[in-house]
Design an enzyme around this catalytic site. Structure first.
Site, short mmCIF file in Angstrom:
data_model
loop_
_atom_site.label_atom_id
_atom_site.label_comp_id
_atom_site.label_asym_id
_atom_site.label_seq_id
_atom_site.Cartn_x
_atom_site.Cartn_y
_atom_site.Cartn_z
NE ARG A 69 -3.91 -2.13 2.05
CZ ARG A 69 -4.38 -2.89 2.99
NH1 ARG A 69 -3.99 -2.71 4.24
NH2 ARG A 69 -5.25 -3.83 2.72
CG ASP A 109 10.31 -25.40 -8.52
OD1 ASP A 109 9.15 -25.75 -8.79
OD2 ASP A 109 11.06 -24.83 -9.33
CB THR A 134 16.86 -13.60 -4.32
OG1 THR A 134 18.08 -14.25 -3.95
CG2 THR A 134 17.18 -12.25 -4.93
CG LEU A 135 12.95 -10.73 -0.67
CD1 LEU A 135 12.84 -9.91 0.61
CD2 LEU A 135 11.72 -11.58 -0.88
CD GLU A 136 12.90 -10.78 -9.11
OE1 GLU A 136 11.70 -10.56 -9.37
OE2 GLU A 136 13.59 -11.57 -9.75
CD GLN A 178 1.24 -12.48 3.30
OE1 GLN A 178 0.93 -12.52 4.48
NE2 GLN A 178 0.44 -11.95 2.39
CE1 TYR A 201 15.29 -23.74 -8.50
CE2 TYR A 201 17.02 -24.10 -6.88
CZ TYR A 201 16.48 -23.35 -7.92
OH TYR A 201 17.14 -22.25 -8.37
#
Length: 171
Positions: free
Chosen positions: A95, A108, A116-118, A137, A151
């Protein structure tokens, strides 16, 4: 079938899902687990980004408008052959115009590592990314049967198994 909080706790105790460090009680939501931001921030080329530090530990990164970076979860997450997961942003951050994962929210069976976060700031305002804040989350689903190839299987050409830090592209 999406796992409920009750099922998540059971799968954690059975080792079918592993989250290290183990989630606190208030991190387990009705059908997901909140994950926290690590202190590892990089650009898309894998270069460490300048952060605000306290001693030798990063405590904050200021994400400017229209800026895209890579970060990772503090938690090391592992899944067995029966479970798949989906990473979603938290609405409280969304938000404010912060996208936590732009494309890679799927985890997977057989995955093991930090996620890893983009992260992209699509707002017109700077946003403080604070070490250990709840950043995303993860929800878990059961497969119809256990996966034959996990994986990390050499035949799949998996790139990021056992990730311990934010990783840029591996070719």
């Amino acid at each position: 079938m999406i796992l409920s909080d009750r099922d998540i706790l059971s799968y954690l105790s059975l080792g079918k899902i592993s989250i290290d460090p183990h989630p606190l009680y208030n991190d387990i939501q009705p059908a997901s687990v909140d994950l926290h931001l690590s202190n590892d921030f990089k650009d898309v080329n894998g270069n460490q980004l300048f952060t605000i530090s306290l001693g030798n530990k990063c405590v904050k990164y200021v994400l400017f408008p229209k800026e895209f970076i890579l970060a990772s979860t503090e938690e090391f997450v592992s899944l067995n052959s029966e479970v798949v997961a989906k990473l979603d942003g938290k609405s409280s951050i969304g938000r404010k115009g912060i996208l936590v994962h732009c494309t890679s929210g799927y985890v997977d069976p057989g995955w093991g590592g930090r996620l890893t976060l983009e992260i992209y700031n699509c707002s017109n305002y700077p946003f403080d990314l604070i070490y250990n804040m709840k950043i995303c989350q993860i929800r878990f689903e059961l497969l119809s049967s256990p996966s034959n190839r996990l994986y990390g299987d050499i035949s799949l050409g998996s790139h990021y198994q056992s990730a311990t830090t934010t990783e840029a592209s591996k070719s």
